[in-house]
Motif scaffolding. Sequence first.
Motif, short mmCIF file in Angstrom:
data_model
loop_
_atom_site.label_atom_id
_atom_site.label_comp_id
_atom_site.label_asym_id
_atom_site.label_seq_id
_atom_site.Cartn_x
_atom_site.Cartn_y
_atom_site.Cartn_z
N UNK A 24 0.83 -1.21 0.00
CA UNK A 24 0.00 0.00 0.00
C UNK A 24 0.86 1.26 0.00
N UNK A 25 1.90 1.28 0.85
CA UNK A 25 2.77 2.47 0.90
C UNK A 25 3.58 2.62 -0.38
N UNK A 26 3.99 1.50 -0.96
CA UNK A 26 4.71 1.57 -2.24
C UNK A 26 3.80 2.14 -3.33
N UNK A 27 2.53 1.72 -3.32
CA UNK A 27 1.58 2.24 -4.31
C UNK A 27 1.39 3.75 -4.15
N UNK A 28 1.32 4.19 -2.89
CA UNK A 28 1.18 5.63 -2.63
C UNK A 28 2.41 6.39 -3.09
N UNK A 29 3.60 5.84 -2.84
CA UNK A 29 4.84 6.50 -3.27
C UNK A 29 4.88 6.65 -4.80
N UNK A 30 4.37 5.63 -5.50
CA UNK A 30 4.43 5.61 -6.96
C UNK A 30 3.21 6.25 -7.63
N UNK A 31 2.22 6.65 -6.82
CA UNK A 31 0.94 7.17 -7.35
C UNK A 31 0.27 6.13 -8.24
N UNK A 32 0.31 4.88 -7.81
CA UNK A 32 -0.35 3.78 -8.50
C UNK A 32 -1.38 3.15 -7.58
N UNK A 33 -2.24 2.31 -8.16
CA UNK A 33 -3.20 1.58 -7.34
C UNK A 33 -2.51 0.39 -6.68
N UNK A 34 -3.08 -0.08 -5.59
CA UNK A 34 -2.50 -1.24 -4.91
C UNK A 34 -2.53 -2.48 -5.80
N UNK A 35 -3.61 -2.74 -6.54
CA UNK A 35 -3.58 -3.91 -7.44
C UNK A 35 -2.50 -3.81 -8.51
N UNK A 36 -2.23 -2.59 -9.00
CA UNK A 36 -1.19 -2.43 -10.02
C UNK A 36 0.17 -2.81 -9.46
N UNK A 37 0.43 -2.41 -8.22
CA UNK A 37 1.71 -2.75 -7.60
C UNK A 37 1.79 -4.24 -7.32
N UNK A 38 0.70 -4.83 -6.87
CA UNK A 38 0.68 -6.28 -6.63
C UNK A 38 0.92 -7.05 -7.92
N UNK A 39 0.32 -6.61 -9.02
CA UNK A 39 0.53 -7.26 -10.31
C UNK A 39 1.98 -7.12 -10.75
N UNK A 40 2.56 -5.93 -10.53
CA UNK A 40 3.95 -5.73 -10.91
C UNK A 40 4.87 -6.63 -10.10
N UNK A 41 4.57 -6.79 -8.80
CA UNK A 41 5.38 -7.68 -7.96
C UNK A 41 5.29 -9.12 -8.46
N UNK A 42 4.10 -9.55 -8.86
CA UNK A 42 3.96 -10.91 -9.39
C UNK A 42 4.77 -11.09 -10.66
N UNK A 43 4.77 -10.07 -11.53
CA UNK A 43 5.57 -10.15 -12.76
C UNK A 43 7.06 -10.21 -12.43
#
Length: 304
Positions: A24-43
């Motif tokens: 969640x904090x990483x998503x906020x830092x990047x101005x992205x949604x939490x699902x987008x960051x989770x998907x990026x982590x999976x990739x």
Amino acid sequence: MNIYSFDLNLLRVLDALLRERNVSRAAERLSLSQPAVSNALNRLRELLDDPLLVRVGRAMQPTPRALSLEAPIRDALQQIEHTLNAGDFFDPATSRQRFVIAVTDYVELICMPPLMAHLAKVAPGVQLGIEHLTPSLPAAALDNGEIDLAVGRFLDVPTRFHSRRWASETLQVALRKQHPLIDGELDLTTFLRLRHLWVHGGQTRGMVDQWLEDHDLARGVVYTTPNYLQAAHIVASSDLAAVLPTGLARHFAGLLPLQLFDLPFDLGTFQLDIVSVAQRERDAALQWLIGEIMAIQSQGSRGV
């Protein structure tokens, strides 16, 4: 792995995750949604064939593979950013940039009030964050971009940093007015008889005690504190003596019932420097800020 087929945006996500250890904090830092960051982590996990971050209780902990990637990826991202920003025009009047500076409480008190008053006029959107400065240069924090500048006394600055002389300072002895041991000037005998407060700032040995030790002398330090700002108040309401930077001593002598004396031995001056990462010499915004800090000190020196 073919670098040309690798989505380099994923490296920004990995850097943010390693900084925050929280999706969640990483998503906020990047101005992205939490699902987008989770998907990026999976990739990233699939591409690098490693879990990278694993949940331990309520926290996420990096794997050894992730830790080995952290510094190189961060350095590469910063180098790209600095290269792209090199020579950019910087308009302080419209900028909303935030700078983080590591300083001692002494430098913060002397420098930051006039600097903020000046920035309110010429750069009202610029923000400053202050971090506490330890006696050693915060090299790792400068390298990874956690802080932009450090202002203080540094005995050894590695060549990957750029250092500018900001100020030369001396020391004075502060005592409360009507101190029972002082009648006229302060000589060495009286200095050694005093009960001393020492602002250690994280050091194990200061300039005064080093000089005394070199001359087979010692003073009685009965109170130690890491904080210059409290030292003057304690001295003003007790029979303790404190050796303070002259600029700070004069500041508090105008506010508190203090009397100031030169040291009864010559320590000369000590230097305060502004230190930044050398590769940011073409960072227009940072160089502007350095210039403003230098100007504040120059104006203060002319006013003394």
